[in-house]
Motif scaffolding. Structure first.
Motif, PDB file in Angstrom:
ATOM      1  N   ALA A  84      26.986  51.684  47.021  1.00 29.90           N
ATOM      2  CA  ALA A  84      25.842  50.941  46.497  1.00 29.90           C
ATOM      3  C   ALA A  84      26.202  50.173  45.235  1.00 29.90           C
ATOM      4  CB  ALA A  84      24.693  51.901  46.207  1.00 29.90           C
ATOM      5  N   ALA A  85      27.286  50.609  44.559  1.00 27.03           N
ATOM      6  CA  ALA A  85      27.623  50.022  43.266  1.00 27.03           C
ATOM      7  C   ALA A  85      28.827  49.083  43.305  1.00 27.03           C
ATOM      8  CB  ALA A  85      27.891  51.132  42.248  1.00 27.03           C
ATOM      9  N   ALA A  86      29.647  49.163  44.365  1.00 24.09           N
ATOM     10  CA  ALA A  86      30.874  48.373  44.389  1.00 24.09           C
ATOM     11  C   ALA A  86      31.201  47.907  45.804  1.00 24.09           C
ATOM     12  CB  ALA A  86      32.042  49.195  43.831  1.00 24.09           C
ATOM     13  N   SER A 137      33.954  38.750  37.732  1.00 22.84           N
ATOM     14  CA  SER A 137      33.418  40.084  38.025  1.00 22.84           C
ATOM     15  C   SER A 137      33.871  40.580  39.394  1.00 22.84           C
ATOM     16  CB  SER A 137      31.888  40.063  37.966  1.00 22.84           C
ATOM     17  OG  SER A 137      31.354  39.136  38.901  1.00 22.84           O
ATOM     18  N   GLN A 138      33.995  39.665  40.363  1.00 26.91           N
ATOM     19  CA  GLN A 138      34.464  40.046  41.692  1.00 26.91           C
ATOM     20  C   GLN A 138      35.920  40.509  41.648  1.00 26.91           C
ATOM     21  OE1 GLN A 138      33.418  36.248  43.590  1.00 26.91           O
ATOM     22  NE2 GLN A 138      32.136  37.398  45.024  1.00 26.91           N
ATOM     23  N   LEU A 183      40.096  44.794  41.778  1.00 25.34           N
ATOM     24  CA  LEU A 183      41.394  45.195  41.228  1.00 25.34           C
ATOM     25  C   LEU A 183      41.397  46.519  40.472  1.00 25.34           C
ATOM     26  CD1 LEU A 183      42.692  41.763  39.869  1.00 25.34           C
ATOM     27  CD2 LEU A 183      43.624  43.042  41.797  1.00 25.34           C
ATOM     28  N   PHE A 184      40.240  46.944  39.985  1.00 24.85           N
ATOM     29  CA  PHE A 184      40.216  48.119  39.125  1.00 24.85           C
ATOM     30  C   PHE A 184      39.193  49.149  39.607  1.00 24.85           C
ATOM     31  CE2 PHE A 184      41.281  44.427  36.404  1.00 24.85           C
ATOM     32  CZ  PHE A 184      42.576  44.782  36.073  1.00 24.85           C
ATOM     33  N   GLY A 222      33.127  28.624  33.914  1.00 27.68           N
ATOM     34  CA  GLY A 222      31.827  29.277  34.038  1.00 27.68           C
ATOM     35  C   GLY A 222      31.577  29.904  35.384  1.00 27.68           C
ATOM     36  N   VAL A 223      32.563  29.781  36.289  1.00 25.57           N
ATOM     37  CA  VAL A 223      32.359  30.328  37.649  1.00 25.57           C
ATOM     38  C   VAL A 223      33.433  31.345  38.000  1.00 25.57           C
ATOM     39  CG1 VAL A 223      32.045  29.786  40.088  1.00 25.57           C
ATOM     40  CG2 VAL A 223      31.302  28.139  38.341  1.00 25.57           C
ATOM     41  N   GLY A 224      34.718  30.932  37.992  1.00 28.61           N
ATOM     42  CA  GLY A 224      35.781  31.864  38.350  1.00 28.61           C
ATOM     43  C   GLY A 224      37.074  31.167  38.662  1.00 28.61           C
ATOM     44  N   TYR A 225      37.824  31.704  39.638  1.00 24.41           N
ATOM     45  CA  TYR A 225      39.147  31.203  39.961  1.00 24.41           C
ATOM     46  C   TYR A 225      39.277  30.976  41.468  1.00 24.41           C
ATOM     47  CZ  TYR A 225      40.157  33.134  35.328  1.00 24.41           C
ATOM     48  OH  TYR A 225      40.135  33.442  33.997  1.00 24.41           O
TER      49      TYR A 225
END
Length: 220
Positions: free
Chosen positions: A41-43, A172-173, A178-179, A213-216
């Motif tokens: 539910a969290a990841a 955040s994705q 990765l962690f 402002g978005v990501g990679y």
């Protein structure tokens, strides 16, 4: 890649976590079905390693509910049952593969790689993009006669990006993939690994773009 291991044997779980972390994978551990549900539910996970006999229920029921909810996360069942009928049951319920306990860690790693390749639509280890030949098994990239080795997090980051060229991955994705929860990482960890990977790709036809402002994303 980020894995969820659902296993009530703490010693086995610790050993698997340690071994897979050496390959650069982040592994969260749930010792019950309830804990596994909380994690899901969290990841978001790339792979689930699922035991059958758990303190609060049967892993096969968990698997059936997971598939009924149309979740397509690959699942490898870890079971002490070696009868053909048991293996057939877990596969028919929706498992992507199974491994019989006790197992060799090298076999578990190989099964994880095979399942993830199938999930990515590939039957081979080698991947090509932008003139770069990426070998995740050897942890290397090759282009224009140049060969460079990748460290574990660089390898997993490139796997994520190259799995969907042009797609923008939010910071955040990438943290999520990765962690694990147990890891204490700095706020700029993603920037550090992106910077290292860019240096490894320098001179090739592939590059990692920052979308402010978005990501990679990885592009040719």
């Amino acid at each position: 890649m980020r894995f969820l291991m659902v296993e009530d044997n703490a010693d086995l779980a610790a050993s698997v976590q340690e071994r897979l972390s050496l390959d650069g994978h982040a592994v969260d551990w749930a010792d019950s079905l309830a804990a596994a549900a909380d994690c899901l539910a969290a990841a978001t996970y790339d792979l689930i390693l699922l035991d059958i006999m758990l303190p609060d229920g049967d892993g096969r029921d968990f698997l059936a509910r997971h598939r009924a909810a149309r979740h397509d996360t690959p699942v490898i069942v870890m079971t002490a049952r070696s009868e053909v009928s048991d293996r057939v049951t877990v596969l028919d319920t929706g498992a992507d593969d199974y491994i019989t306990k006790p197992f060799d860690f090298a076999e578990l790693e190989a099964r994880c790689r095979a399942v993830l390749r199938r999930k990515g639509g590939s039957a081979a280890n080698l991947r090509s993009f932008g003139g770069v030949v990426f070998d995740p098994l050897a942890a290397t990239i090759h282009f224009d006669g140049i060969s460079r080795e990748l460290r574990n997090r660089e390898l997993r980051l490139l796997e994520i990006l190259i799995s969907a060229p042009g797609r923008i991955f939010a910071k955040s994705q990438l943290y999520d993939r990765l962690f694990s929860y147990a890891e204490d990482v700095s706020d700029n960890a993603i920037e550090v690994y992106v910077g290292r990977l860019r240096k490894k790709l320098d001179g090739s036809g592939a590059r990692i773009e920052t979308v402010r402002g978005v990501g990679y994303r990885i592009t040719e």
